[in-house]
Enzyme design. Structure first.
Site, PDB file in Angstrom:
ATOM      1  N   SER A 160       0.863  -1.192   0.000  1.00 55.92           N
ATOM      2  CA  SER A 160       0.000   0.000   0.000  1.00 55.92           C
ATOM      3  C   SER A 160       0.886   1.224   0.000  1.00 55.92           C
ATOM      4  O   SER A 160       1.991   1.187   0.556  1.00 55.92           O
ATOM      5  CB  SER A 160      -0.881   0.018   1.251  1.00 55.92           C
ATOM      6  OG  SER A 160      -1.464   1.304   1.399  1.00 55.92           O
ATOM      7  N   TYR A 174      -1.233  -0.865  10.198  1.00 55.45           N
ATOM      8  CA  TYR A 174      -1.376  -1.205   8.773  1.00 55.45           C
ATOM      9  C   TYR A 174      -0.133  -0.748   7.984  1.00 55.45           C
ATOM     10  O   TYR A 174       0.439  -1.508   7.195  1.00 55.45           O
ATOM     11  CB  TYR A 174      -2.641  -0.544   8.248  1.00 55.45           C
ATOM     12  CG  TYR A 174      -2.996  -0.845   6.813  1.00 55.45           C
ATOM     13  CD1 TYR A 174      -3.631  -2.040   6.472  1.00 55.45           C
ATOM     14  CD2 TYR A 174      -2.731   0.072   5.799  1.00 55.45           C
ATOM     15  CE1 TYR A 174      -3.977  -2.300   5.145  1.00 55.45           C
ATOM     16  CE2 TYR A 174      -3.072  -0.186   4.484  1.00 55.45           C
ATOM     17  CZ  TYR A 174      -3.703  -1.371   4.156  1.00 55.45           C
ATOM     18  OH  TYR A 174      -4.044  -1.630   2.860  1.00 55.45           O
TER      19      TYR A 174
HETATM   20  P1  NAP Z   1     -11.275  -6.467   0.858  1.00 57.94           P
HETATM   21  O1  NAP Z   1     -12.253  -6.064  -0.186  1.00 57.94           O
HETATM   22  O2  NAP Z   1     -11.534  -6.129   2.284  1.00 57.94           O
HETATM   23  O3  NAP Z   1     -11.028  -8.048   0.714  1.00 57.94           O
HETATM   24  C1  NAP Z   1     -10.151  -8.657   1.590  1.00 57.94           C
HETATM   25  C2  NAP Z   1      -9.955 -10.084   1.186  1.00 57.94           C
HETATM   26  O4  NAP Z   1      -8.989 -10.661   2.075  1.00 57.94           O
HETATM   27  C3  NAP Z   1     -11.193 -10.916   1.296  1.00 57.94           C
HETATM   28  O5  NAP Z   1     -11.180 -11.877   0.245  1.00 57.94           O
HETATM   29  C4  NAP Z   1     -11.031 -11.629   2.648  1.00 57.94           C
HETATM   30  O6  NAP Z   1     -11.683 -12.893   2.706  1.00 57.94           O
HETATM   31  C5  NAP Z   1      -9.529 -11.837   2.661  1.00 57.94           C
HETATM   32  N1  NAP Z   1      -8.962 -12.023   3.988  1.00 57.94           N
HETATM   33  C6  NAP Z   1      -8.890 -11.127   5.006  1.00 57.94           C
HETATM   34  N2  NAP Z   1      -8.291 -11.695   6.059  1.00 57.94           N
HETATM   35  C7  NAP Z   1      -7.972 -12.969   5.699  1.00 57.94           C
HETATM   36  C8  NAP Z   1      -7.334 -14.037   6.358  1.00 57.94           C
HETATM   37  N3  NAP Z   1      -6.924 -13.941   7.622  1.00 57.94           N
HETATM   38  N4  NAP Z   1      -7.192 -15.202   5.696  1.00 57.94           N
HETATM   39  C9  NAP Z   1      -7.617 -15.346   4.414  1.00 57.94           C
HETATM   40  N5  NAP Z   1      -8.219 -14.335   3.733  1.00 57.94           N
HETATM   41  C10 NAP Z   1      -8.405 -13.177   4.383  1.00 57.94           C
HETATM   42  O7  NAP Z   1      -9.825  -5.872   0.552  1.00 57.94           O
HETATM   43  P2  NAP Z   1      -9.236  -5.164  -0.764  1.00 57.94           P
HETATM   44  O8  NAP Z   1      -9.537  -3.730  -0.704  1.00 57.94           O
HETATM   45  O9  NAP Z   1      -9.567  -5.949  -1.962  1.00 57.94           O
HETATM   46  O10 NAP Z   1      -7.678  -5.284  -0.439  1.00 57.94           O
HETATM   47  C11 NAP Z   1      -6.859  -6.319  -0.944  1.00 57.94           C
HETATM   48  C12 NAP Z   1      -5.417  -5.993  -0.593  1.00 57.94           C
HETATM   49  O11 NAP Z   1      -5.071  -4.727  -1.148  1.00 57.94           O
HETATM   50  C13 NAP Z   1      -5.150  -5.881   0.905  1.00 57.94           C
HETATM   51  O12 NAP Z   1      -3.889  -6.409   1.207  1.00 57.94           O
HETATM   52  C14 NAP Z   1      -5.170  -4.389   1.143  1.00 57.94           C
HETATM   53  O13 NAP Z   1      -4.386  -4.038   2.276  1.00 57.94           O
HETATM   54  C15 NAP Z   1      -4.530  -3.902  -0.134  1.00 57.94           C
HETATM   55  N6  NAP Z   1      -4.834  -2.502  -0.445  1.00 57.94           N
HETATM   56  C16 NAP Z   1      -6.102  -2.110  -0.682  1.00 57.94           C
HETATM   57  C17 NAP Z   1      -6.342  -0.765  -0.982  1.00 57.94           C
HETATM   58  C18 NAP Z   1      -7.718  -0.250  -1.297  1.00 57.94           C
HETATM   59  O14 NAP Z   1      -7.836   0.958  -1.498  1.00 57.94           O
HETATM   60  N7  NAP Z   1      -8.737  -1.091  -1.339  1.00 57.94           N
HETATM   61  C19 NAP Z   1      -5.280   0.136  -1.013  1.00 57.94           C
HETATM   62  C20 NAP Z   1      -4.014  -0.300  -0.752  1.00 57.94           C
HETATM   63  C21 NAP Z   1      -3.792  -1.639  -0.475  1.00 57.94           C
HETATM   64  P3  NAP Z   1     -13.138 -13.062   3.437  1.00 57.94           P
HETATM   65  O15 NAP Z   1     -14.063 -12.112   2.761  1.00 57.94           O
HETATM   66  O16 NAP Z   1     -13.484 -14.494   3.238  1.00 57.94           O
HETATM   67  O17 NAP Z   1     -12.920 -12.688   4.882  1.00 57.94           O
END
Ligand code: NAP
Length: 262
Positions: A160, A174
């Site tokens: 991130s 984070y």
């Molecule tokens: P999200 O929509 O909240 O989805 C998170 C995913 O991670 C879900 O599939 C969830 O599964 C899974 N997960 C969470 N904890 C887990 C665990 N302990 N074991 C296995 N699976 C787990 O998140 P996102 O926004 O797509 O983010 C994906 C990645 O991008 C993350 O690493 C986040 O930090 C990074 N990121 C996101 C953003 C943004 O703006 N969205 C920006 C920078 C970085 P379940 O639904 O089954 O719990």
């Protein structure tokens, strides 16, 4: 290396047979929703059989698998809480049995537990570091030997911008997890570079997913592109880093943020 050809875009054939890659599969942690779901679908379109890992949301994971199989690809949903120290072995054994060796690992699953530092308790600190950093290390460690044996491997860690360039008050846990992930990426990359295994990170800015619901309005003003990114725009970067076109790209962190940190 010389015999490797870039993947045919849009091909859904079995990895290796049509694309000049070894037989094997991709594992996307947290592939049931958001960025992970987009990555899983894009890697499947590149011909990788995909393990779609999820923690709790089996319906969403099965929907991703269905989208992939409907498009002619191969995928299985694999439940595992990656913060469990035994999860790496469980996940890899299941995929090795069903889809072959994991040659592409995308450490995407991530959580946040925001609060100003005095309010972040030990549980919130540990949960975020365990899921975002320690689990990614355990999965990477488990992935490397088979990748080295197969003389092909791609690890992509979803970091991130808050871990590298842009402090965001309320995200000390984070940000620390993501900064650690980038440091780990670079170090491991140098350890395995001569084995045709690359290790890179992608650092998204503000991307439209469940994780950022309700966060965006004020922040969008700061984004030169004046919009949030889409999961597909992050997935496209992951796709590049997993391709043979990126064979000489390793140890980098590719920012995808609409200019936010420029
Ligand atoms: P999200 O929509 O909240 O989805 C998170 C995913 O991670 C879900 O599939 C969830 O599964 C899974 N997960 C969470 N904890 C887990 C665990 N302990 N074991 C296995 N699976 C787990 O998140 P996102 O926004 O797509 O983010 C994906 C990645 O991008 C993350 O690493 C986040 O930090 C990074 N990121 C996101 C953003 C943004 O703006 N969205 C920006 C920078 C970085 P379940 O639904 O089954 O719990």
């Amino acid at each position: 290396m010389g015999g490797m050809r870039p993947e045919a875009s849009g091909s859904a054939g079995r990895a290796g047979s049509a694309n000049g890659r070894p037989e094997g599969c991709a594992l996307v942690t947290g592939g049931s929703r958001g960025i992970g779901a987009a990555i899983a679908k894009m890697l499947a379109r590149d011909g990788w059989p995909v393990g779609v890992n999820y923690r709790s949301d089996s319906d969403s994971a099965e929907a991703v698998v269905k989208a992939i199989t409907d498009a002619g690809g191969r995928a299985v949903a694999v439940q595992a809480d990656i913060s469990d120290p035994d999860a790496a072995d469980t996940l890899f054994k299941r995929l090795e049995d069903e889809l072959g060796p994991v040659l592409v690992l995308v450490n995407n699953a991530g959580v946040r537990a925001d609060g100003l530092s005095p309010q972040i308790d030990n549980d919130d600190w540990d949960r975020v570091i365990d899921t975002n950093l320690s689990a990614a290390f355990r999965l990477t460690r488990r992935a490397l030997r088979p990748m080295i044996r197969n003389r092909f491997g791609r690890v992509v860690n979803i970091a991130s911008i808050v871990g590298i360039e842009k402090a965001n008050p309320g995200q000390a846990n984070y940000a620390a997890s993501k900064a650690g992930l980038v440091a780990m990426t670079k170090t491991v990359a140098t350890e395995v570079a001569r084995r045709n295994v690359t290790v890179n990170a992608v650092a998204p800015g503000l991307i439209e997913t469940d994780m950022t619901e309700g966060l965006g309005d004020g922040l969008l003003e700061l984004v030169p592109a004046r919009r949030a990114g889409t999961p597909d725009e992050v997935a496209a970067c992951v796709r590049f880093l997993t391709s043979s076109d990126a064979a000489y790209v390793t140890g980098v962190c590719l920012t995808v943020d609409g200019g936010l940190t420029a």
